[in-house]
Design an enzyme around this catalytic site. Structure first.
Site, PDB file in Angstrom:
ATOM      1  N   TYR A  85       4.282 -15.478   2.110  1.00 41.13           N
ATOM      2  CA  TYR A  85       2.854 -15.195   1.895  1.00 41.13           C
ATOM      3  C   TYR A  85       2.088 -15.409   3.184  1.00 41.13           C
ATOM      4  O   TYR A  85       2.316 -16.396   3.884  1.00 41.13           O
ATOM      5  CB  TYR A  85       2.275 -16.129   0.823  1.00 41.13           C
ATOM      6  CG  TYR A  85       2.019 -15.399  -0.483  1.00 41.13           C
ATOM      7  CD1 TYR A  85       1.128 -14.330  -0.523  1.00 41.13           C
ATOM      8  CD2 TYR A  85       2.660 -15.773  -1.646  1.00 41.13           C
ATOM      9  CE1 TYR A  85       0.902 -13.647  -1.707  1.00 41.13           C
ATOM     10  CE2 TYR A  85       2.438 -15.090  -2.834  1.00 41.13           C
ATOM     11  CZ  TYR A  85       1.555 -14.020  -2.857  1.00 41.13           C
ATOM     12  OH  TYR A  85       1.334 -13.347  -4.013  1.00 41.13           O
ATOM     13  N   GLU A 111      -1.670 -14.575   3.566  1.00 44.12           N
ATOM     14  CA  GLU A 111      -3.062 -14.131   3.403  1.00 44.12           C
ATOM     15  C   GLU A 111      -3.891 -14.527   4.616  1.00 44.12           C
ATOM     16  O   GLU A 111      -3.792 -15.653   5.110  1.00 44.12           O
ATOM     17  CB  GLU A 111      -3.651 -14.730   2.125  1.00 44.12           C
ATOM     18  CG  GLU A 111      -3.092 -14.024   0.901  1.00 44.12           C
ATOM     19  CD  GLU A 111      -3.579 -14.603  -0.417  1.00 44.12           C
ATOM     20  OE1 GLU A 111      -4.478 -15.459  -0.398  1.00 44.12           O
ATOM     21  OE2 GLU A 111      -3.054 -14.190  -1.451  1.00 44.12           O
ATOM     22  N   ASP A 144      -9.062  10.768   8.109  1.00 42.24           N
ATOM     23  CA  ASP A 144      -7.873  10.365   7.345  1.00 42.24           C
ATOM     24  C   ASP A 144      -6.738  11.242   7.858  1.00 42.24           C
ATOM     25  O   ASP A 144      -6.625  12.419   7.497  1.00 42.24           O
ATOM     26  CB  ASP A 144      -8.126  10.590   5.848  1.00 42.24           C
ATOM     27  CG  ASP A 144      -6.910  10.215   4.998  1.00 42.24           C
ATOM     28  OD1 ASP A 144      -5.795  10.123   5.558  1.00 42.24           O
ATOM     29  OD2 ASP A 144      -7.084  10.046   3.777  1.00 42.24           O
ATOM     30  N   THR A 191      -1.546   6.742   6.298  1.00 43.53           N
ATOM     31  CA  THR A 191      -0.342   6.128   5.751  1.00 43.53           C
ATOM     32  C   THR A 191       0.638   6.039   6.922  1.00 43.53           C
ATOM     33  O   THR A 191       0.406   6.599   7.987  1.00 43.53           O
ATOM     34  CB  THR A 191       0.279   6.986   4.634  1.00 43.53           C
ATOM     35  OG1 THR A 191       0.373   8.327   5.101  1.00 43.53           O
ATOM     36  CG2 THR A 191      -0.521   6.928   3.362  1.00 43.53           C
ATOM     37  N   LYS A 194       4.603   9.260   6.503  1.00 42.13           N
ATOM     38  CA  LYS A 194       4.696  10.726   6.480  1.00 42.13           C
ATOM     39  C   LYS A 194       5.247  11.185   7.837  1.00 42.13           C
ATOM     40  O   LYS A 194       6.376  10.830   8.161  1.00 42.13           O
ATOM     41  CB  LYS A 194       3.327  11.319   6.141  1.00 42.13           C
ATOM     42  CG  LYS A 194       2.838  10.905   4.730  1.00 42.13           C
ATOM     43  CD  LYS A 194       1.584  11.618   4.319  1.00 42.13           C
ATOM     44  CE  LYS A 194       1.178  11.318   2.885  1.00 42.13           C
ATOM     45  NZ  LYS A 194       0.324  10.132   2.735  1.00 42.13           N
ATOM     46  N   ARG A 242       6.737   2.901   3.692  1.00 47.19           N
ATOM     47  CA  ARG A 242       5.528   3.205   2.915  1.00 47.19           C
ATOM     48  C   ARG A 242       4.490   2.130   3.173  1.00 47.19           C
ATOM     49  O   ARG A 242       4.710   0.960   2.865  1.00 47.19           O
ATOM     50  CB  ARG A 242       5.839   3.231   1.410  1.00 47.19           C
ATOM     51  CG  ARG A 242       6.988   4.127   1.010  1.00 47.19           C
ATOM     52  CD  ARG A 242       6.986   4.379  -0.467  1.00 47.19           C
ATOM     53  NE  ARG A 242       5.990   5.372  -0.782  1.00 47.19           N
ATOM     54  CZ  ARG A 242       6.155   6.690  -0.584  1.00 47.19           C
ATOM     55  NH1 ARG A 242       7.280   7.152  -0.090  1.00 47.19           N
ATOM     56  NH2 ARG A 242       5.202   7.528  -0.878  1.00 47.19           N
TER      57      ARG A 242
HETATM   58  N1  DSN Z   1       0.500  11.946  -2.142  1.00 49.82           N
HETATM   59  C1  DSN Z   1       0.216  12.361  -0.795  1.00 49.82           C
HETATM   60  C2  DSN Z   1       0.705  13.746  -0.531  1.00 49.82           C
HETATM   61  O1  DSN Z   1       1.743  14.114  -1.065  1.00 49.82           O
HETATM   62  O2  DSN Z   1       0.098  14.474   0.236  1.00 49.82           O
HETATM   63  C3  DSN Z   1      -1.211  12.196  -0.442  1.00 49.82           C
HETATM   64  O3  DSN Z   1      -1.616  10.931  -0.707  1.00 49.82           O
END
Ligand code: DSN
Length: 421
Positions: A53, A55, A199, A225, A228, A234
């Site tokens: 942990y 925090e 974003d 994120t 990707k 993730r």
């Molecule tokens: N779920 C994502 C996507 O597939 O583009 C976006 O958050």
């Protein structure tokens, strides 16, 4: 991979994990928001760091024993700052939606106005869509794309912004195959005194690899994120100018979250180190080259592509347009037939879609994963051909099985990171 302990403690889960590994190895993964992480990233995420942990933030924690964790989080932050060229970074958001939630919490009061690209036009749920917290809690104004070019029209965005005076403007989306003009948005935000957020969840790997213009220098806040095109575990990150640092940190913790997922932070740090290598630039540019090659091959087979092609990693196809022997087919049955042929994608709305999101007119594909396994323009031609044939034979299970066998054979020659290399 070998899961000796897992195999012994829980053979049922071990077997399912192995099945998923084989599935990911033996299919052409075209979902543009997915990727294959390296073995190093995977190893970092499966460590004792999950036991701790933490925090708070490095040097300011609510639990003792942070001698090592502080160093890991600091490394992740330093690497992200250097790669993205932003003054402040928070690597703790659990994913992209919590990262965006923190931006709202830091900057908007309930009822205040946010503006973003509408979800059915390629935006994201958290940019003000009505069924999401962002659309329910704030006054959400949504811009759309041009009906002919399928691009965001900055003149219309400006008109809407001057009329509605949003306090926060989001750029970015999940099904937008064109480049973002961060400088153009910045001028609009400045004119009305709004905070501009990029974003870049889908394109962060392209941005750090130099295959998409960077928002740094144009926007105050960047969210992303990490799993990707960036090819990490993730997770999520918020990057900002120094001005918003304190409010954003407070919004993430204690505003929204408890302890950070330290094993994920380590994986993010590793992915950021990998993304700083020269090979990653080559990778990012190849993603776009592959997407353009795939788009051209699809166009040559009569597919209707939203915006007429792609400038990034993704392609949005209107599958309802018939061409030659290929019938008109809705997005959902198209995606399911493609999956049976070993081509994994997702059904998706297209701009001005007359159909509902759960049964829309299109499919969304992208090239980050196939590029990670070393596929190039020649393989894009094969993929376009398989897609065409699968949709010609949509109800013919024997034909789809034949395609599936061809897909497996080609996949064998391209070992995916984290699985066979
Ligand atoms: N779920 C994502 C996507 O597939 O583009 C976006 O958050």
């Amino acid at each position: 991979m070998h899961f000796a302990a897992l195999q012994s403690v829980d053979p049922e889960i071990a077997r399912l994990v192995q099945q998923e590994e084989v599935r990911q190895d033996q299919c052409i993964r075209l979902i543009p928001s997915e990727n294959y992480v390296s073995r190093a990233v995977m190893e970092a995420t499966g460590t004792v760091l999950t036991n701790k942990y933490s925090e708070g933030y490095p040097g300011r924690r609510y639990y003792e024993g942070q001698q090592v964790i502080d160093q890991i989080e600091t490394l992740a932050i330093q690497r992200a700052k250097a790669l993205f060229g932003m003054e402040h970074v928070n690597v703790q958001p659990y994913s992209g939606s919590p990262a965006n939630q923190a931006v709202y919490l830091a900057l908007l009061k309930p009822g205040e106005t946010v503006m973003g690209l509408s979800l059915p036009f390629g935006g994201h749920l958290t940019h003000g869509w009505k069924v999401n917290f962002s659309g329910m809690t704030y006054r959400a104004i949504q811009y759309e794309v041009d009906p002919v070019t399928h691009r965001v029209d900055l003149d219309r965005v400006r008109e809407l912004a001057l009329k509605e005076r949003p306090k926060l403007i989001f750029t970015g989306g999940t099904a937008y195959p064109c480049l973002w003009d961060f400088g153009g948005f910045a001028q609009i935000a400045k004119e009305i005194g709004a905070v501009l957020v990029a974003d870049i969840a889908h394109i962060s790997g392209l941005v750090v690899g130099g295959a998409h213009p960077s928002p740094a220098g144009h926007v105050s806040i960047v969210t992303t994120t990490t799993h990707k095109t960036l090819r990490g575990p993730r997770g999520g990150m918020i990057l900002s100018t120094a001005e918003h640092a304190q409010a954003l940190d407070r919004a993430v913790f204690p505003g929204l979250q408890g302890g950070p997922h330290n094993h994920t932070t380590a994986g993010i740090a590793v992915a950021l180190k990998e993304a700083a290598q020269v090979e990653f630039k080559t990778y990012a540019h190849q993603i776009v080259k592959n997407a353009k090659a795939l788009a051209n091959e699809l166009l040559a087979r009569g597919f209707r592509l939203i915006s007429g092609g792609t400038e990034n990693h993704l392609i949005l196809i209107d599958t309802t347009v018939a061409a030659g022997e290929r019938p008109s087919i809705n997005g959902k049955p198209a995606a399911k037939a493609l999956d049976r042929a070993g081509l994994e994608c997702n059904y998706n709305t297209i701009p001005f879609d007359p159909r509902k999101p759960f049964d829309p007119s299109g499919v969304r594909i992208g090239t980050p994963s196939v590029t990670s396994r070393g596929m190039k323009e020649d393989e894009m031609k094969k993929i376009a051909d398989w897609m065409h044939r699968a949709l010609v034979h949509v109800g013919d299970e024997a034909q789809l099985a034949r395609l599936r066998a061809e897909v497996i054979e080609v996949c064998e020659a391209f070992p995916p990171p984290g699985i066979r290399i």
